[in-house]
Design a protein around this motif. Structure first.
Motif, short mmCIF file in Angstrom:
data_model
loop_
_atom_site.label_atom_id
_atom_site.label_comp_id
_atom_site.label_asym_id
_atom_site.label_seq_id
_atom_site.Cartn_x
_atom_site.Cartn_y
_atom_site.Cartn_z
N UNK A 1 0.82 -1.21 0.00
CA UNK A 1 0.00 0.00 0.00
C UNK A 1 0.85 1.27 0.00
N UNK A 2 1.97 1.25 0.74
CA UNK A 2 2.80 2.47 0.83
C UNK A 2 3.52 2.78 -0.48
N UNK A 3 3.64 1.80 -1.36
CA UNK A 3 4.33 2.02 -2.64
C UNK A 3 3.49 2.78 -3.65
N UNK A 4 2.20 2.88 -3.42
CA UNK A 4 1.33 3.45 -4.45
C UNK A 4 0.73 4.79 -4.05
N UNK A 5 1.12 5.33 -2.92
CA UNK A 5 0.46 6.55 -2.42
C UNK A 5 0.62 7.74 -3.34
N UNK A 6 1.77 7.84 -4.01
CA UNK A 6 1.98 8.99 -4.90
C UNK A 6 1.69 8.66 -6.36
N UNK A 7 1.31 7.43 -6.64
CA UNK A 7 0.99 7.03 -8.01
C UNK A 7 2.19 6.86 -8.91
N UNK A 8 3.40 6.93 -8.36
CA UNK A 8 4.62 6.82 -9.16
C UNK A 8 5.21 5.42 -9.01
N UNK A 9 4.87 4.54 -9.92
CA UNK A 9 5.45 3.20 -9.90
C UNK A 9 5.44 2.68 -11.34
N UNK A 10 6.26 1.68 -11.57
CA UNK A 10 6.44 1.16 -12.94
C UNK A 10 5.20 0.43 -13.42
N UNK A 11 4.86 0.64 -14.70
CA UNK A 11 3.74 -0.05 -15.35
C UNK A 11 4.31 -0.85 -16.51
#
Length: 348
Positions: free
Chosen positions: A149-159
Motif C-alpha cells: 500500500x505504501x508504494x502506491x500513495x503517490x501514483x509513481x510506480x512502474x507499469x
C-alpha cells in the motif's frame, strides 16, 4: 549447513470481464513476476478469455469461471473454490463487486487483496482504498493491487507493458483460409462492446477504407459476430476489403493484428490487443478518455477532439449527436495513417 529453500509464492488473480481489461491485467502479472520471478500465477477468468491468457507467458494456469452476465452463479463459484482450496497463498481481486471476491474467500486463501467496495468486509481481508486522483488509469489500479500500500500513495510506480505472443503458424493458415493478399494490411475495428457512443461512424470507416485501398493497402475489418453487419457496411463492393467479423477466434485476431502495418480502432478490447502485439494504433476517442484507458504502447496516435461535452462515459450520446466522433474526419485519420510518423498525440 544448507539453507532451506524459499517456498514459491502462489498467487490467484480474479480477472476482469472485458477483453481490453484482461489485456491490461497483464501489466499486473508482469509486475508480480518481475518482483518474484519464481511465483506461480493462476487467473480466474471467463472461458472466452483463455485464448488471450494463453498468449501471456506470465500466466501459469487458468481457472475458468463461466457465469452469465448478471447471474450470481453460487453453485459454480463454490465448485471452483473447492478445486482451488489449499493451492494458493494469496489472491488479488481486480473487479470491485462483492461476488467477484467469493471464489478466493470460499477457497480459504489466507490473504485476499482488493479495493474496498460493495461492503466486501470479510471476503476481502487486505482492503485498499481507491484514490481515483492518484490511480487515474485502469492499468494503474490493477498494478497497484500487487504492490504494498505504501508504494502506491503517490501514483509513481512502474507499469510494465502488455505483450502477447504471436503464433506464426496459425497466421499462415489464416492468410490462406481467409484469402488475404500480400498487400500491406490495415486493420479496422468498428465495434465497441460498451456502446454506440464509443463508435466512429461506419460511413467514416468506409470512406477511409476506400481511400486506403486506392493507396495500395488491404483492409481487414475485425470484430465479433455482433460486428458482422457493421463490417459488411464497410466492405460491401470494395475490392481488397475483407469483412472478417465473426469469422475468427480471439486468438486469430491476435495473429491477424500482429500482421497489420497499422490499425484504426475505436476505444475497444481489440485496440488493446493490437497495442500488445506492437502494431501501430490509431485510437479514436469520443465518449471515453484517452487518459483513462490509453493503448499501452509508444506506437500510437490518439485521435480525440476534446469537445466540451466529452468525455461523458455514457453508452449513448446524451445530446443525441455524437459530435465527438462525427466531427473526427476520415481525412484527418487518413493523413495520420499515410504519414506513419513517430508517436504523436493528435488533439483537435
Amino acid at each position: 549447513m544448507r539453507q532451506a529453500a524459499t517456498p514459491t509464492s502462489r498467487i490467484l488473480i480474479v480477472g476482469p470481464s472485458w477483453v481490453g481489461d484482461m489485456v491490461m491485467a497483464q501489466s499486473l502479472f508482469k509486475s508480480l513476476k518481475q518482483r518474484q520471478p519464481e511465483c506461480r500465477i493462476g487467473v480466474v477468468a471467463p472461458g472466452w478469455s483463455q485464448p488471450i491468457l494463453e498468449r501471456m507467458e506470465e500466466v501459469d494456469e487458468v481457472a475458468t469461471l463461466d457465469v452469465g452476465h448478471g447471474e450470481f452463479g453460487w453453485g459454480t463459484r463454490r465448485a471452483l473454490a473447492r478445486q482451488l482450496r489449499g493451492r494458493f497463498d494469496r489472491a488479488i481481486v481486480l473487479p470491485r463487486s462483492w461476488k467477484s471476491a467469493l471464489v478466493p474467500f470460499l477457497a480459504r486463501i489466507p490473504r485476499r487483496t482488493g479495493f474496498t467496495g460493495e461492503q466486501r468486509y470479510g471476503v476481502i481481508n487486505d482492503r485498499r482504498e481507491l484514490d481515483k486522483t492518484v490511480l487515474d488509469q485502469t492499468v494503474k489500479r490493477f498494478v497497484a493491487l500487487g504492490l504494498a500500500a505504501e508504494e502506491v500513495r503517490d501514483g509513481e510506480f512502474a507499469i510494465p507493458r502488455p505483450w502477447l505472443r504471436v503464433d506464426t503458424d496459425n497466421l499462415i493458415e489464416l492468410r490462406i483460409r481467409l484469402g488475404l493478399t500480400s498487400r500491406p494490411a490495415i486493420g479496422m475495428m468498428p465495434g465497441a462492446e460498451y456502446g454506440p457512443a464509443k463508435q466512429w461512424p461506419l460511413g467514416h470507416f468506409r470512406e477511409l477504407a476506400e481511400r486506403l485501398v486506392a493507396e495500395g493497402f488491404e483492409i481487414r475489418v475485425l470484430g465479433g459476430p455482433k460486428d458482422a453487419a457493421a463490417g459488411e457496411m464497410i466492405a460491401e463492393g470494395l475490392p481488397q476489403v475483407h469483412n472478417l467479423c465473426g469469422q475468427t477466434r480471439l486468438a486469430d485476431a491476435v495473429d491477424l493484428l500482429a500482421d497489420c502495418r497499422q490499425v484504426v480502432t475505436n476505444d475497444s478490447g481489440l485496440m488493446h490487443v493490437a497495442a500488445a502485439v506492437g502494431t501501430r494504433v490509431h485510437a479514436l476517442y469520443g465518449s471515453s478518455s484517452p487518459g483513462y484507458t490509453p493503448p499501452l504502447t509508444d506506437n500510437a496516435v490518439i485521435h480525440y477532439l476534446g469537445l466540451d461535452c466529452s468525455p461523458c462515459f455514457e453508452r449513448h450520446c446524451p445530446l443525441g449527436h455524437t459530435n465527438c466522433l462525427v466531427q473526427l474526419s476520415p481525412q484527418r485519420v487518413l493523413a495520420a495513417v499515410l504519414a506513419a510518423s513517430p508517436v504523436v498525440f493528435a488533439h483537435g
